[in-house]
Write an enzyme that holds these catalytic residues in place. Structure first.
Site, PDB file in Angstrom:
ATOM      1  N   ASP A   1       0.822  -1.212   0.000  1.00 37.39           N
ATOM      2  CA  ASP A   1       0.000   0.000   0.000  1.00 37.39           C
ATOM      3  C   ASP A   1       0.857   1.263   0.000  1.00 37.39           C
ATOM      4  O   ASP A   1       0.392   2.342   0.368  1.00 37.39           O
ATOM      5  CB  ASP A   1      -0.951   0.012   1.200  1.00 37.39           C
ATOM      6  CG  ASP A   1      -0.224  -0.102   2.529  1.00 37.39           C
ATOM      7  OD1 ASP A   1       1.002  -0.304   2.512  1.00 37.39           O
ATOM      8  OD2 ASP A   1      -0.882   0.016   3.575  1.00 37.39           O
TER       9      ASP A   1
ATOM     10  N   GLU B   1       9.764  -1.995  14.051  1.00 38.00           N
ATOM     11  CA  GLU B   1      10.942  -1.482  13.359  1.00 38.00           C
ATOM     12  C   GLU B   1      12.127  -1.344  14.315  1.00 38.00           C
ATOM     13  O   GLU B   1      13.247  -1.760  14.008  1.00 38.00           O
ATOM     14  CB  GLU B   1      10.638  -0.128  12.704  1.00 38.00           C
ATOM     15  CG  GLU B   1       9.587  -0.187  11.608  1.00 38.00           C
ATOM     16  CD  GLU B   1       8.165  -0.021  12.135  1.00 38.00           C
ATOM     17  OE1 GLU B   1       7.260   0.198  11.317  1.00 38.00           O
ATOM     18  OE2 GLU B   1       7.973  -0.102  13.359  1.00 38.00           O
TER      19      GLU B   1
END
Length: 324
Positions: free
Chosen positions: A188, A274
């Site tokens: 996306d 992350e």
């Protein structure tokens, strides 16, 4: 008297010439070969009187040699590092549209290998057919997300990203790793082609801004004197690496040198995937700022709008089953 002598001389002259010619002729010497081509010596005289072979020439070869002499000798270009793009994907109405946009971008990038990982127990026909026509070097993997982790507040695509990492490590397990760069390309996102030029020179871990993320127009690493010193972010600046998944790339050698570096489920807080991953392979001081010292946005977390299918008929369906 003189007239008589002259007459005798002219009478004897032809016979004298004939005798001289006969004496000069060597009967053992072969007669010269007659040829339609002009005769020339296959040698030319070099310095010191030495005989040097004379090369015959042709107009075509002479022209080619002149072109080669005027053309600079090009050195073979070094092989580009391969960019490995790991893309988790799952079934939804906009899946094919998202993958089509992504493939149209990747197709313009040299030396790119697409690792597409489906969130399901088996490969879908839609994605298999799509990749067969994509015209890209690719690897099609699949691994389902356990049901207990399918909660809105929990991180998504963890198992899929780890499957891509496992495939890379297995592929390069018994061979010397070629230069390569890995990044996580969610389906996306929207990418500028310039981003791939930037990330290809990654030595260890490189970073850059991401647009339309974190409730802001962009988030980015703060850079001073070529070093990352902080984070411009809209959420939890205290994170060790306050960066979006689309905002970094990792050298393939770093991935292979850290075989236990994966995305964690247990012990990982929401929004910390992350940071938890990057802590295993690097430090903030080692990060390599890209995109003009992190002042240019080259990737956007665009997110396709959720489609409204309220008018999709439940009965009296179309007689033609069209893939969307």
């Amino acid at each position: 008297m003189k007239s008589a002598l002259c007459n005798r001389f002219f009478i004897l002259l032809p016979w004298i010439l004939i005798v001289i010619i006969m004496l000069d002729v060597d009967p053992r010497r072969p007669a010269p070969q007659l040829t339609s081509r002009p005769y020339f010596s296959p040698h030319t005289v070099g310095c010191g009187g030495s005989r040097v072979p004379l090369r015959r020439s042709s107009p075509g070869r002479d022209a080619a040699e002149k072109r080669n002499e005027s053309r600079p000798q090009l050195q073979p270009e070094p092989r580009l590092p391969t960019i490995y793009a790991i893309t988790p994907t799952y079934s939804r109405p906009v899946q094919k549209a998202e993958l089509t946009r992504l493939a149209n971008t990747f197709r313009q990038v040299a030396q790119l290998h697409w690792i597409l990982v489906e969130d399901r127990a088996t490969r879908s026909e839609l994605v298999s057919s799509f990749l067969a026509r994509a015209g890209l070097p690719n690897t099609h993997l699949h691994v389902p997300t356990p049901r207990r982790y399918k909660r809105p507040w929990l991180p998504r695509a963890t198992e899929q990203r780890n499957a891509g990492l496992a495939w890379l490590r297995q592929r390069h397990q018994h061979q010397s790793a070629q230069p390569g760069v890995l990044f996580f390309a969610d389906d996306d996102n929207t990418y500028s082609l310039e981003l791939f030029q930037e990330m290809r020179t990654t030595r260890k871990v490189s970073v850059w801004p991401v647009g339309l993320v974190g409730g802001r127009r962009y988030e980015r690493p703060l850079v001073k004197n070529g070093k990352v010193v902080g984070w411009y972010t809209g959420w939890r600046e205290d994170r060790p690496f306050a960066i979006d998944m689309a905002g970094f790339a990792v050298s393939l050698q770093v991935i292979l040198s850290n075989p236990k570096a994966v995305f964690k489920r247990r012990g990982s807080q929401p929004g910390m995937q992350e940071s938890d991953f990057l802590k295993q392979i690097t430090t903030v001081d080692e990060l390599e700022p890209k995109a003009n010292n992190c002042t240019k946005v080259l990737v956007w977390h665009t997110r396709t709008e959720k489609v409204n299918l309220a008018n999709e008929p439940k009965y009296h369906m179309d007689t033609v089953n069209i893939e969307v």
